[in-house]
Design a protein around this motif. Structure first.
Motif, PDB file in Angstrom:
ATOM      1  N   GLU A 119       0.804  -1.218   0.000  1.00 16.14           N
ATOM      2  CA  GLU A 119       0.000   0.000   0.000  1.00 16.14           C
ATOM      3  C   GLU A 119       0.842   1.276   0.000  1.00 16.14           C
ATOM      4  O   GLU A 119       0.458   2.260  -0.630  1.00 16.14           O
ATOM      5  N   PRO A 120       1.991   1.311   0.686  1.00 18.17           N
ATOM      6  CA  PRO A 120       2.802   2.539   0.649  1.00 18.17           C
ATOM      7  C   PRO A 120       3.206   2.958  -0.754  1.00 18.17           C
ATOM      8  O   PRO A 120       3.114   4.140  -1.111  1.00 18.17           O
ATOM      9  N   VAL A 121       3.665   2.013  -1.583  1.00 15.05           N
ATOM     10  CA  VAL A 121       4.082   2.390  -2.936  1.00 15.05           C
ATOM     11  C   VAL A 121       2.873   2.820  -3.760  1.00 15.05           C
ATOM     12  O   VAL A 121       2.965   3.732  -4.589  1.00 15.05           O
ATOM     13  N   THR A 126      -0.093   6.808  -6.676  1.00  9.28           N
ATOM     14  CA  THR A 126      -1.369   7.403  -7.091  1.00  9.28           C
ATOM     15  C   THR A 126      -1.464   8.884  -6.740  1.00  9.28           C
ATOM     16  O   THR A 126      -1.973   9.686  -7.526  1.00  9.28           O
ATOM     17  N   LYS A 127      -0.929   9.255  -5.571  1.00  7.55           N
ATOM     18  CA  LYS A 127      -0.989  10.670  -5.192  1.00  7.55           C
ATOM     19  C   LYS A 127      -0.132  11.529  -6.109  1.00  7.55           C
ATOM     20  O   LYS A 127      -0.548  12.604  -6.561  1.00  7.55           O
ATOM     21  N   VAL A 128       1.113  11.062  -6.353  1.00  9.29           N
ATOM     22  CA  VAL A 128       2.004  11.822  -7.233  1.00  9.29           C
ATOM     23  C   VAL A 128       1.424  11.891  -8.632  1.00  9.29           C
ATOM     24  O   VAL A 128       1.464  12.931  -9.293  1.00  9.29           O
ATOM     25  N   TRP A 129       0.882  10.748  -9.098  1.00  8.41           N
ATOM     26  CA  TRP A 129       0.314  10.710 -10.457  1.00  8.41           C
ATOM     27  C   TRP A 129      -0.867  11.666 -10.594  1.00  8.41           C
ATOM     28  O   TRP A 129      -0.951  12.421 -11.569  1.00  8.41           O
ATOM     29  N   ARG A 205      -9.484   2.567  -4.069  1.00  8.56           N
ATOM     30  CA  ARG A 205      -9.080   3.794  -4.768  1.00  8.56           C
ATOM     31  C   ARG A 205      -7.618   3.716  -5.194  1.00  8.56           C
ATOM     32  O   ARG A 205      -7.224   4.295  -6.197  1.00  8.56           O
ATOM     33  N   LEU A 206      -6.816   3.005  -4.430  1.00  9.17           N
ATOM     34  CA  LEU A 206      -5.409   2.842  -4.814  1.00  9.17           C
ATOM     35  C   LEU A 206      -5.297   2.085  -6.127  1.00  9.17           C
ATOM     36  O   LEU A 206      -4.482   2.429  -6.985  1.00  9.17           O
ATOM     37  N   ILE A 207      -6.113   1.059  -6.287  1.00 13.42           N
ATOM     38  CA  ILE A 207      -6.057   0.257  -7.516  1.00 13.42           C
ATOM     39  C   ILE A 207      -6.593   1.061  -8.693  1.00 13.42           C
ATOM     40  O   ILE A 207      -5.985   1.087  -9.767  1.00 13.42           O
ATOM     41  N   SER A 208      -7.739   1.723  -8.491  1.00 15.38           N
ATOM     42  CA  SER A 208      -8.318   2.492  -9.599  1.00 15.38           C
ATOM     43  C   SER A 208      -7.387   3.609 -10.029  1.00 15.38           C
ATOM     44  O   SER A 208      -7.306   3.947 -11.225  1.00 15.38           O
TER      45      SER A 208
END
Length: 776
Positions: A119-121, A126-129, A205-208
């Motif tokens: 989850e950390p990566v 996702t946030k940076v993207w 949301r991390l996956i999407s």
């Protein structure tokens, strides 16, 4: 703090870059920007792209001899179609600066994601993207003028390393971030999905976010115009791994589950898993994954276990578990050709159930058509409902049901015991007779129509429909002549159903019978008027049914002397009829005639319903209370065998008496003067055994004769059209034409061919014995 914007006619990149790069830095460091600041940055790019360059700048870029033109006339140098070098100078330097900025920005951020997993990566990525993508959209708007003119022109000239600024930002992300982190990102996504499959809650949301990034990165360097429509990054770097991981997971889970659970429980599990995967696609995967994911799951969860499904299928049929059967059908239908084996097993099972059903009631069904038809109907009704409810009315399963029913309707234990393939249509016709003949147990109108519709259900499967027609027409004739049909509407409804199933020709004689009944009624009315007008009344109430010999299935009866009491009425009607219809001949069918006698020698007055033969015998006892059998035979002209049967019925009813058990010509038969009966109307008109036996033999004989004529007619029709035809082709066409009425055998067709050759309708072609030629 106000900023001084340079003169747009002489803008150099060095004049604006410091402020422009600072503004771009603001874009990538913050999610908001004042509109005024946005317009300042946009104006920088616009002024730079539309500026007029100095002669020194043009010489530096390799352009000579055209300075006067540009000093005298202001132009948008970047849009000039005459100078490639100028366009390259004005756009390329800014383009290069932007590319370097994006690379520098991402290389500064990316190290923060190195070494992260799980989850950390994903959280980092996702946030940076999301922030980077949003900022790149803003930058793309700022550089819109550059995109529309300089970039477009470069692309039009065939340069493949120039992209619009948004595409450039995507390719830069792909090079600086994606290529470094994609393995750990993809692996972490797959781990998260597996956790969810195992029932653990996850942050979808991390996956999407990752999926959206992979989809967005579908920009091919050689063709940037396809951005957003190409999924090669998503498929190569995620979907392929995801499908392999899905296959591995479900192979392991299904194997373990089936070791501890039944196939029915496993099917429920599969249904749940398929729904989950479908939901997974809608929640956070790309819609294009749905088909491949479905195929992978179906292959692993269903196709691998088809043999176990097929074995369980028979058990579910035996236990009538329609819900589980529906579940199995829905799962197996996902596999190509998967239903073929289910259909085959269903057909075999229904066939066996039909045979077993008839076997159970074989002895009773031979003499009780209702038991026989109900045994057939119960099987059909049960499995027809199963096809509709469990197999979604699948036409292939309906065909399997039809094939199975056709087999056990035409070949079963009753047919084998009777040693006649025509037993099934005969019993079906007899069942119709019980429905349409008057009795105390007649159904009401609605029930009758439903019962007749059920008869038609079985009728569809009968191969020898011509046998049914013969028996049905005989029984209809009896009902009409004896006037004991339960309902004219019911009779008409049945004929209409038969006509719809087999055509006009099949029911033409049946309809003619009804016409004759109507004409006979009119004829009797005219005869009664004629008698009334003559003032010469008849001694008895006398009426006649005049029937067309070609439509009715009756044959002329044995020799018989009509009673003296009826001769006057008889002759009177013959005279009347011949005067009305010159040239017609009446053939009397005494065995179908009937009448009523009223007794006067007993304490109670009885009305006896008798056949004409019984009437002739009983009237003899008006002359004497006792007669020998030989005397009765001479008076009635009946054969000894037939007369004995008539006497046996009268003796059994105790109306006559006889001291001997075995009746001979010398036996004396006497009137029972002490006859008593609770009923005042006594029906003695019971069918004779000889009549029933002769009727069946005559029916089967008529069927055989009719078949020969039908086969010959079919052969002539075919040969008249073909002129010349080989033997095997002729056999095939004859069978095809006649299969709706009956299935002709090959020997019977060969025999009819020989008859037609003898009659000179056909001849064998010389030098080719298996070929026939039509003779006009």
């Amino acid at each position: 703090m106000s900023r001084h914007l340079p003169n747009p006619n002489t803008v150099k990149l060095s004049d604006i870059w410091e402020d422009l790069s600072a503004g771009i830095g603001e874009v990538y460091s913050s999610n908001s920007m004042p509109k005024k600041r946005y317009m300042e940055l946009y104006t920088h790019v616009y002024n730079y792209c539309t500026s007029i360059q100095s002669p020194m700048s043009q010489q530096a870029s390799g352009s000579h001899g055209g300075s006067t033109k540009f000093r005298n006339k202001r132009s948008h140098y970047a849009l000039s179609p005459q100078s490639n070098a100028g366009a390259q100078f004005v756009g390329m330097e800014l383009y290069t600066k932007l590319r370097d900025f994006l690379s520098s920005h991402l290389l500064e951020i990316r190290p923060r994601g190195d070494g992260l997993m799980g989850e950390p990566v994903l959280d980092f990525y996702t946030k940076v993207w999301e922030k980077y993508q949003f900022s790149s959209c803003v930058l793309n708007g700022i550089c819109q003028y550059l995109n529309r003119h300089w970039v477009k022109r470069e692309n039009d000239e065939g340069k493949k390393d120039i992209y619009d600024i948004y595409s450039l930002s995507l390719l830069t992300w792909k090079k600086c971030v994606f290529q470094v982190l994609h393995q750990q990102v993809t692996k972490s996504v797959l781990q998260l999905i597996e956790q969810e499959r195992n029932g653990e809650p996850i942050n979808t949301r991390l996956i999407s976010g990752v999926v959206d990034c992979y989809v967005e990165l579908g920009v091919k360097p050689e063709n940037p115009q396809l951005k957003g429509r190409n999924l090669f990054v998503y498929r190569d770097y995620f979907e392929s791994h995801f499908l392999l991981d899905t296959e591995r997971f479900y192979i392991s889970e299904s194997t373990d589950f089936l070791l501890c659970n039944s196939v029915t429980e496993y099917m429920k599990k599969v249904e749940t898993r398929l729904r989950e995967e479908q939901k997974r696609v809608s929640l956070y995967l790309h819609e294009s994954t749905a088909d491949e994911l479905g195929k992978t799951c179906e292959k692993v969860l269903i196709e691998r276990y088809l043999d176990q499904f097929y074995t369980e299928f028979l058990l579910l049929l035996q236990q009538d578990k329609e819900e589980d059967l529906a579940r199995m059908y829905n799962l197996v239908s996902r596999i190509q050709e998967g239903l073929g084996e289910l259909k085959k097993r269903f057909e075999n099972y229904v066939r066996q159930q039909g045979l077993i059903s008839v076997e159970r009631c074989r002895d009773n069904a031979l003499n009780d058509p209702k038991i026989y038809v109900m045994a057939l109907l119960d099987v059909h009704t049960k499995y027809h409902a199963m096809v509709k409810n469990s197999f979604s009315g699948d036409m292939k399963f309906m065909e399997a049901l039809d094939t199975a029913c056709s087999h056990f309707v035409n070949s079963n234990a009753v047919v084998e015991v009777a040693k006649s393939s025509s037993k099934s249509p005969e019993l079906l016709a007899r069942y119709c007779n019980t429905l349409l003949k008057k009795s105390a147990k007649n159904p009401d109108e609605t029930e009758l129509d439903e019962a007749l519709q059920s008869v038609m259900t079985i009728f569809r499967y009968v191969e020898d429909k011509d046998v049914f027609q013969k028996f049905y027409s005989k029984m209809l004739a009896q009902r009409l002549v004896q006037q004991n049909s339960t309902s004219d509407d019911g009779e008409a409804s049945m004929i209409s159903k038969l006509k719809e199933a087999c055509g006009y020709e099949y029911t033409s004689k049946l309809q003619r019978m009804f016409q004759d009944m109507s004409l006979s009624k009119d004829m009797n009315d005219r005869f009664k008027q004629h008698v009334a007008a003559s003032n010469d009344r008849l001694d008895v109430d006398f009426s006649v049914m005049v029937l067309s010999s070609g439509a009715w299935p009756f044959t002329q009866g044995p020799l018989f002397e009509i009673p003296v009491e009826l001769r006057r009425s008889f002759n009177r009607f013959v005279t009347f009829y011949t005067s009305q219809h010159n040239g017609r001949k009446l053939n009397w069918i005494y065995q179908q005639s009937r009448g009523e006698l009223v007794t006067h020698g007993y304490k109670r007055r009885y009305t006896l319903q008798v056949s004409t033969y019984q009437m002739a015998v009983l009237l003899q006892f008006n002359q004497s209370a006792s007669h020998t059998v030989s005397h009765l035979q001479a008076a009635t002209q009946l054969s000894e065998e037939l007369l004995v049967q008539v006497l046996q019925i009268l003796l059994k009813s105790k109306l006559l008496e006889c001291s001997e058990e075995d009746i001979t010509v010398d036996t004396v038969v006497s009137l029972n003067t002490d006859y008593k009966n609770k009923k005042l109307r006594v029906n003695l008109n019971i069918p004779l055994k000889s009549d029933i036996k002769q009727e069946q033999e005559a029916t089967h004989k008529n069927v055989d004769e009719d078949r020969k004529l039908l086969i010959q007619a079919a052969i002539v029709r075919i040969m008249k059209m073909r002129k010349k035809l080989k033997h095997q082709l002729l056999l095939g066409e004859v069978m095809q034409q006649l299969t709706s009425r009956f299935k002709p055998t090959v020997p019977s067709i060969k025999k009819c061919v020989d008859i037609l050759i003898e009659k000179e309708y056909l001849e064998r072609v010389e030098g080719s014995k298996d070929t026939y030629k039509y003779l006009a």
